[in-house]
Design a protein around this motif. Structure first.
Motif, short mmCIF file in Angstrom:
data_model
loop_
_atom_site.label_atom_id
_atom_site.label_comp_id
_atom_site.label_asym_id
_atom_site.label_seq_id
_atom_site.Cartn_x
_atom_site.Cartn_y
_atom_site.Cartn_z
N GLY A 1 0.71 -1.32 -0.09
CA GLY A 1 -0.03 -0.03 -0.10
C GLY A 1 0.82 1.39 -0.01
O GLY A 1 0.37 2.35 -0.59
N ILE A 2 1.89 1.07 0.70
CA ILE A 2 2.81 2.38 0.70
C ILE A 2 3.65 2.66 -0.70
O ILE A 2 3.48 3.86 -1.29
N ALA A 3 4.01 1.41 -1.18
CA ALA A 3 4.60 1.59 -2.57
C ALA A 3 3.40 2.26 -3.65
O ALA A 3 3.93 2.94 -4.43
N MET A 4 2.37 1.68 -3.67
CA MET A 4 1.24 2.03 -4.42
C MET A 4 1.02 3.39 -4.20
O MET A 4 0.77 4.28 -5.18
N GLY A 5 0.89 4.05 -2.69
CA GLY A 5 0.90 5.55 -2.53
C GLY A 5 1.66 6.34 -3.16
O GLY A 5 1.76 7.43 -3.57
N GLU A 6 2.95 6.11 -3.22
CA GLU A 6 4.38 6.55 -3.65
C GLU A 6 4.08 6.67 -5.11
O GLU A 6 4.19 7.77 -5.70
N ILE B 1 -7.09 8.92 0.98
CA ILE B 1 -7.55 7.68 0.10
C ILE B 1 -6.97 6.47 1.13
O ILE B 1 -5.92 6.92 1.98
N MET B 2 -7.58 5.46 1.27
CA MET B 2 -7.12 4.27 1.77
C MET B 2 -6.93 2.93 0.86
O MET B 2 -7.95 2.57 0.57
N PHE B 3 -6.03 2.53 0.57
CA PHE B 3 -5.65 1.51 -0.14
C PHE B 3 -6.15 0.00 0.42
O PHE B 3 -5.83 0.02 1.74
N VAL B 4 -6.30 -0.93 -0.37
CA VAL B 4 -6.56 -2.30 0.02
C VAL B 4 -7.80 -2.06 0.84
O VAL B 4 -7.95 -2.83 1.90
N LEU C 1 -5.62 -22.71 0.69
CA LEU C 1 -6.68 -21.69 0.09
C LEU C 1 -7.94 -22.82 -0.14
O LEU C 1 -7.92 -23.37 -0.92
N PRO C 2 -9.08 -22.63 0.81
CA PRO C 2 -9.86 -23.78 0.90
C PRO C 2 -10.82 -23.17 -0.21
O PRO C 2 -10.90 -22.28 -0.65
N THR C 3 -11.52 -24.34 -0.68
CA THR C 3 -12.27 -24.40 -1.89
C THR C 3 -13.71 -23.99 -1.24
O THR C 3 -13.90 -24.32 -0.28
N PRO C 4 -14.58 -23.31 -2.18
CA PRO C 4 -14.34 -22.72 -3.49
C PRO C 4 -13.39 -21.35 -3.33
O PRO C 4 -13.63 -20.61 -2.35
N VAL C 5 -12.39 -21.47 -4.27
CA VAL C 5 -11.39 -20.26 -4.10
C VAL C 5 -11.95 -19.22 -5.15
O VAL C 5 -12.31 -19.78 -6.39
N ASP C 6 -12.01 -18.10 -4.81
CA ASP C 6 -12.77 -16.95 -5.51
C ASP C 6 -11.88 -15.69 -5.60
O ASP C 6 -11.52 -15.22 -4.44
N PRO C 7 -11.29 -15.09 -6.63
CA PRO C 7 -10.71 -13.75 -6.61
C PRO C 7 -11.48 -12.87 -6.04
O PRO C 7 -12.65 -12.78 -6.56
N VAL C 8 -10.89 -12.13 -5.22
CA VAL C 8 -11.64 -10.92 -4.59
C VAL C 8 -11.05 -9.66 -4.93
O VAL C 8 -9.75 -9.46 -4.94
N ALA C 9 -11.72 -8.71 -5.59
CA ALA C 9 -11.06 -7.32 -6.05
C ALA C 9 -10.99 -6.44 -4.88
O ALA C 9 -12.14 -6.38 -4.30
N THR C 10 -10.02 -5.75 -4.79
CA THR C 10 -9.73 -4.90 -3.56
C THR C 10 -9.73 -3.33 -4.22
O THR C 10 -9.48 -3.41 -5.70
N SER C 11 -9.85 -2.58 -3.41
CA SER C 11 -9.85 -1.25 -4.22
C SER C 11 -9.34 -0.27 -3.26
O SER C 11 -8.40 -0.43 -2.47
N ALA C 12 -9.55 0.96 -3.15
CA ALA C 12 -9.25 2.33 -2.35
C ALA C 12 -10.39 3.15 -2.20
O ALA C 12 -11.21 3.33 -2.83
N GLY C 13 -10.80 3.41 -0.80
CA GLY C 13 -11.84 4.39 -0.61
C GLY C 13 -11.43 5.57 -0.50
O GLY C 13 -10.23 6.21 -0.43
N MET C 14 -12.33 6.64 -0.72
CA MET C 14 -12.14 7.99 -0.67
C MET C 14 -13.41 8.85 -0.31
O MET C 14 -14.46 8.04 -0.35
N ARG C 15 -13.09 9.98 0.07
CA ARG C 15 -14.39 10.74 0.61
C ARG C 15 -15.40 11.04 -0.57
O ARG C 15 -15.01 11.09 -1.72
N LYS C 16 -16.78 10.94 -0.24
CA LYS C 16 -17.60 11.07 -1.28
C LYS C 16 -17.74 12.74 -1.54
O LYS C 16 -17.40 13.45 -0.67
#
Length: 274
Positions: free
Chosen positions: A62-67, A98-101, A210-225
């Protein structure tokens, strides 16, 4: 007349902080550029955020992404400490930009904004004893099983929805959950697989599955409305470009190597490469 003008001027001055706050809330991108700082929320959770106890310097994905994001804007990246449970409130209070992950759950979407494009992907995993035969999430959902999760995370919500029989123990940080596993107070810890890889490398105890079922989870970043969505649009476009270039995987691999962990064979953060 002079007294009346003085009162008007005083009233205007007293409203100035609120006017500035309103302006900042509705134009985050301009606020960041004007201040020369991109403030990112950070909390103790490897590999996303890690604070060296000796130097107090923050590192992590998250720090590297912020940089990288700050570099794109030509501003300084500034970490602001928070917690997963308080991240949304911190964004709303303009404590950071902003808050990553931060996973875009329905509850969070009602309170803060997220870009349309994902930051990267990961999967739910579990740290279990070395001799465990756990292969599915159903294997963990027994009355005898004590699960550890981090309070206020999307995993907390997911595990609560999935598990009907297991006892769920909630901890304030990833590290506290792992410490409980090491002490035998919980039978398994559920975290996303990149975090578990780092935790296991330090603990040298149990195994990551990684217990089944294994599903990819998309993460993001939050920010103020905000009524002005220029910041959200810019963040989304930047995420899409960095993801296409494979930057999340590059950052994750570099962080693992910094911890003397060989990234070879470890699922990265770009799901297409799994």
């Amino acid at each position: 007349m002079k007294r009346r003008m003085f009162l008007i001027a005083g009233a205007a001055a007293s409203c100035l902080p609120y006017a500035r706050a309103f302006a900042a809330d509705n134009d985050t991108l301009s606020q960041v550029k004007a201040s020369g700082k991109l403030r990112i929320g950070v909390t103790s959770a490897e590999p996303w955020f890690f604070k060296d106890p000796m130097t107090e310097k923050w590192t992590g994905v998250g720090i590297a992404m912020g940089e990288r994001m700050a570099q794109e804007l030509g501003v300084e990246m500034v970490p602001v400490e928070t917690s997963w449970a308080n991240a949304v409130a911190g964004l709303q209070a303009n404590q950071f930009d902003i808050m990553f992950v931060l996973d875009p759950t329905e509850e969070r979407r009602n309170a803060v904004d997220f870009p349309d494009q994902p930051l990267f992907y990961y999967a739910m995993g579990a740290l279990v004893p070395e001799d465990s035969a756990v292969a599915s999430w159903a294997d963990l959902d027994t009355p005898e099983t004590k699960l550890g999760v981090t309070l206020g995370t999307s995993l907390d919500r997911n595990v609560t929805e999935m598990m009907k029989s297991a006892a769920i123990n909630r901890f304030s940080s990833n590290d506290e959950a792992i410490a409980a596993f090491a002490a035998g107070r919980v039978d398994a810890v559920v975290q996303f697989h990149p975090a578990l890889v780092v935790q296991y490398s330090r603990l040298k105890m149990g195994k990551v599955v990684l217990p089944t079922p294994v599903d990819p989870v998309a993460t993001s970043a939050g920010m103020r409305k905000a009524s002005d969505d220029s910041f959200r649009t810019w963040v989304g476009e930047t995420f899409a470009k960095l993801y296409e270039e494979g930057v999340p995987d590059q950052i994750f691999s570099a962080y693992l190597e910094s911890k003397n962990i060989d990234p070879t064979g470890i699922p990265g953060l770009v799901k297409e490469s799994w």
